[in-house]
Design an enzyme around this catalytic site. Structure first.
Site, mmCIF file in Angstrom:
data_model
loop_
_atom_site.group_PDB
_atom_site.id
_atom_site.type_symbol
_atom_site.label_atom_id
_atom_site.label_comp_id
_atom_site.label_asym_id
_atom_site.label_seq_id
_atom_site.Cartn_x
_atom_site.Cartn_y
_atom_site.Cartn_z
ATOM 1 N N ASP A 15 -5.756 -3.319 5.561
ATOM 2 C CA ASP A 15 -5.575 -2.023 6.220
ATOM 3 C C ASP A 15 -5.399 -2.199 7.728
ATOM 4 O OD1 ASP A 15 -6.013 -0.835 3.702
ATOM 5 O OD2 ASP A 15 -8.180 -0.917 4.023
ATOM 6 N N HIS A 17 -11.480 1.137 1.244
ATOM 7 C CA HIS A 17 -10.212 0.429 1.046
ATOM 8 C C HIS A 17 -9.428 1.081 -0.095
ATOM 9 C CE1 HIS A 17 -7.311 -2.785 1.092
ATOM 10 N NE2 HIS A 17 -7.630 -3.196 -0.126
#
Length: 332
Positions: A152, A179
């Site tokens: 990310d 996530h």
């Protein structure tokens, strides 16, 4: 230093293992998978770097998992099935949860003091599964069980550099929460305040959405033939590389990771308080040392702008359910 990759023959495992083979600080690289690991190991063993490569499947020497894990200081787990078109990370839960539970039992028995980096999706649930198994075995170390959310950050850095023509090497956007989709909260206002200020409200919203759902972009582009494997391997390696630096004496190693907020860790109590006591696991910047997480950098929670605060409130609700699902799986 021995590093083990569980799931080494898969789409993430192979490029991840290649990157690890190139690290001069790794002396032993151990590969494990249910099939094809010996072939990957043989291939990598021809590369002229110091790491000695070994590879195992379940039946080797009666217990291939045991031989792959014994003596390992870092265990990286990309094992599991990839996402397919239309699947969310949470859809993968029932398939990957059992795989992760089995590997957690192996770590508990054969290398309980190792750093464990969980890549297997959905991370918001698989890390709690891993922690719950280790707790049940009496060997859980909250400083060393980590969910890899680095992809990310990699995406946030890349996407804003593309929008602003900035040098991506100079960008480091912290990403907090979890996530998966809306649990991913990129904190552009802290990581790239001057670049972020150049964007209008619409561009900012699209940028955040792209970071949150960047995995879908790859799944669609591969037409159902795979998911984000190369970028995930790179991200997993980046976190492993930083932990190797901490183990070998580097100071001030700070990275975002999905971690259990154990109050024995500096800053964890403050983080829990700021989260209203609602979350046991969350991704935040942490400081690493040779023995694992030394400090939770909770101060970032006071630095969010109004848009990021709103995103984080949404993230907390979903994340709480994801974590509970993982814990419940082990309890049942």
């Amino acid at each position: 230093m021995k590093v083990t990759v569980c799931g080494a023959a898969g789409g993430i495992g192979q490029p991840l293992s290649l990157l690890l083979k190139l690290n001069p600080k790794i002396t032993q690289l151990s590969l494990y998978d249910v099939v094809n690991a010996p072939g990957v190991g043989a291939d990598l063993s021809h590369i002229s770097t110091p790491a000695e490569t070994s590879a195992f499947v379940p039946g080797d020497k009666n217990d291939g998992l045991a031989f792959s894990l014994k003596g390992s200081q870092i265990v990286i787990i990309p094992a599991g099935v990839p996402r397919k078109p239309g699947m969310t990370r949470d859809d993968l839960f029932n398939i990957n949860a059992g795989i992760v539970k089995t590997l957690a039992e192996g770590v508990a028995e054969y290398c309980p003091d190792a750093f464990v980096l969980v890549i297997s999706n959905p991370v918001n649930s698989t890390v709690p599964i891993f922690a719950s198994v280790l707790k049940a075995k009496g060997v859980f170390n909250p400083r060393k069980v980590l969910g890899v959310t680095t992809l990310d950050i990699v995406r946030a850095n890349t996407f804003i550099s593309t929008l602003t023509d900035a040098n991506v090497s100079n960008i480091n956007v912290p990403v907090i929460g979890g996530h998966s989709g809306e649990t991913i909260v990129p904190v552009f206002s802290v990581g790239t305040p001057s670049l972020y200020a150049k964007l209008d409200a619409d561009a900012k919203a699209k940028l955040v959405h792209r970071v949150q759902f960047g995995g879908d972009e790859v799944v669609q582009a591969k037409n159902g033939a795979g998911s984000a494997t190369l970028s995930m391997a790179y991200a997993g390696y980046k976190l492993a590389e930083r932990i190797i630096e901490a183990i070998t004496g580097a100071s001030d190693v700070v990275e975002c990771t999905f971690v259990y907020l154990d109050e024995s860790i500096a800053g964890a109590k403050e983080a829990r308080a700021k989260l209203g006591g609602e979350l046991d696991f969350v991704s935040l910047p942490v400081k690493f040392g040779a023995k694992g997480v030394e400090e939770i950098k909770y101060q970032i929670l006071d630095q969010l702008n109004d848009e990021e605060k709103a995103l984080f409130e949404i993230a907390k609700v979903t994340l709480k359910g994801n974590v509970a699902k993982g814990v419940s799986f082990v309890e049942k």
